[in-house]
Design a protein around this motif. Structure first.
Motif, PDB file in Angstrom:
ATOM      1  N   ARG A   1      -0.354  -4.024  -2.498  1.00 24.92           N
ATOM      2  CA  ARG A   1       0.985  -4.221  -3.061  1.00 24.92           C
ATOM      3  C   ARG A   1       1.705  -5.367  -2.366  1.00 24.92           C
ATOM      4  N   VAL A   2       1.483  -5.515  -1.063  1.00 21.33           N
ATOM      5  CA  VAL A   2       2.201  -6.509  -0.269  1.00 21.33           C
ATOM      6  C   VAL A   2       1.214  -7.513   0.308  1.00 21.33           C
ATOM      7  N   ASN A   3       1.605  -8.788   0.275  1.00 23.15           N
ATOM      8  CA  ASN A   3       0.811  -9.860   0.865  1.00 23.15           C
ATOM      9  C   ASN A   3       1.601 -10.377   2.072  1.00 23.15           C
ATOM     10  N   LEU A   4       1.220  -9.920   3.271  1.00 23.33           N
ATOM     11  CA  LEU A   4       2.003 -10.233   4.462  1.00 23.33           C
ATOM     12  C   LEU A   4       2.019 -11.721   4.788  1.00 23.33           C
ATOM     13  N   SER A   5       0.925 -12.438   4.548  1.00 18.41           N
ATOM     14  CA  SER A   5       0.937 -13.872   4.836  1.00 18.41           C
ATOM     15  C   SER A   5       1.927 -14.596   3.922  1.00 18.41           C
TER      16      SER A   5
END
Length: 85
Positions: free
Chosen positions: A49-53
């Motif tokens: 769900r989340v793309n930290l980069s």
């Protein structure tokens, strides 16, 4: 500057601020909708769900443009767009 002139200047400026705030809110709502599309598409294709980069890129962009307070603003925007992680 007379008091009447100052009051008129302040009233005009506040109207402009209110109009800008309305536009900012609309843009944030639009960003939230686009973010939902990205998240749903990423999840549907087997991603997270989340793309930290990507979030780090966004934080850096806001910090570079607005200084340290920009980071806090970006964090709030990210939370609005993806929810708490």
């Amino acid at each position: 500057m007379t008091t009447t002139t100052a009051e008129a200047t302040i009233a005009d400026a506040r109207e402009r601020i209110d109009a800008l705030d309305d536009r900012i809110i609309g843009l944030i709502q639009e960003r939230m909708a686009v973010s939902t599309v990205v998240q749903e598409t990423r999840i549907a294709s087997g991603g997270r769900r989340v793309n930290l980069s990507r979030e780090m890129e966004i934080l850096g962009r806001y910090r570079d443009a607005l200084g340290k307070p920009g980071t806090g603003l970006a964090m709030t925007l990210l939370e609005l767009c993806r929810g708490r992680i």
